[in-house]
Motif scaffolding. Sequence first.
Motif, PDB file in Angstrom:
ATOM      1  N   ALA A 184      -9.603   9.734  25.007  1.00 24.90           N
ATOM      2  CA  ALA A 184      -9.368   9.787  23.566  1.00 24.90           C
ATOM      3  C   ALA A 184      -8.820  11.134  23.116  1.00 24.90           C
ATOM      4  N   TYR A 204     -21.656   8.533  22.387  1.00 19.99           N
ATOM      5  CA  TYR A 204     -21.653   9.590  21.368  1.00 19.99           C
ATOM      6  C   TYR A 204     -23.053  10.193  21.232  1.00 19.99           C
ATOM      7  N   LEU A 255     -13.925   6.013  24.364  1.00 19.51           N
ATOM      8  CA  LEU A 255     -13.145   5.923  23.126  1.00 19.51           C
ATOM      9  C   LEU A 255     -11.662   5.687  23.429  1.00 19.51           C
ATOM     10  N   ILE A 296     -17.560   4.703  17.035  1.00 18.13           N
ATOM     11  CA  ILE A 296     -18.045   5.516  18.165  1.00 18.13           C
ATOM     12  C   ILE A 296     -19.374   6.198  17.800  1.00 18.13           C
TER      13      ILE A 296
END
Length: 182
Positions: A58, A75, A47, A69
């Motif tokens: 991120a 994820y 990310l 995401i």
Amino acid sequence: MDTATHALVGLICGELGPKDIKHRHLIGLGFGMLPDITNVIFVHPYLGWLAGHTIPFAGGQDFLDFPEILDHWTYHAWLLSHSLLFWAIAFLPFWKRSGAAKLAAVAYASHLIADIPSHTGIYGLEPFYPIPYIFDGWFDAWLWGPVPIALSIVTTALLYVVVRQLRKQYLWPSERTLQHPS
Ligand SMILES: [Zn+2]
């Protein structure tokens, strides 16, 4: 919930465990943090790269800015590591094997139980992943700034100190005959 708080909750699990479990503090701490390994090695670097950060890692805001995401495998790896169903399959078969196995299962579960209420909306946990049911939590601890995170860490650390004191009086049956309690 931040990883340091999870580690401390795991440490409390280790402290509560019987003293004949070798390395019980380390097992509690390690397995209390373990579900977030998917975050650290997959989700946040990917990310962060997606968001174009110089250092590809991120922050909370990036999840709000890049909801795509949600569909990415990184994820889904995180959702899997936070699934009670995954926990049951990965840990319960070993439950009877040893005290250490029980402690690892409890510490890992403590992480999931803490995360389930602390993620809301589309970023809610899927407790039975891969079954697509999102639990809408009560607050968003994962979006907390440094002050609430510090408070969470300090409160949990104090709780650990209290539990450690109480453990001097409250012993498991196996500890009552120990000659050299550690
Ligand atoms: Zn987590």
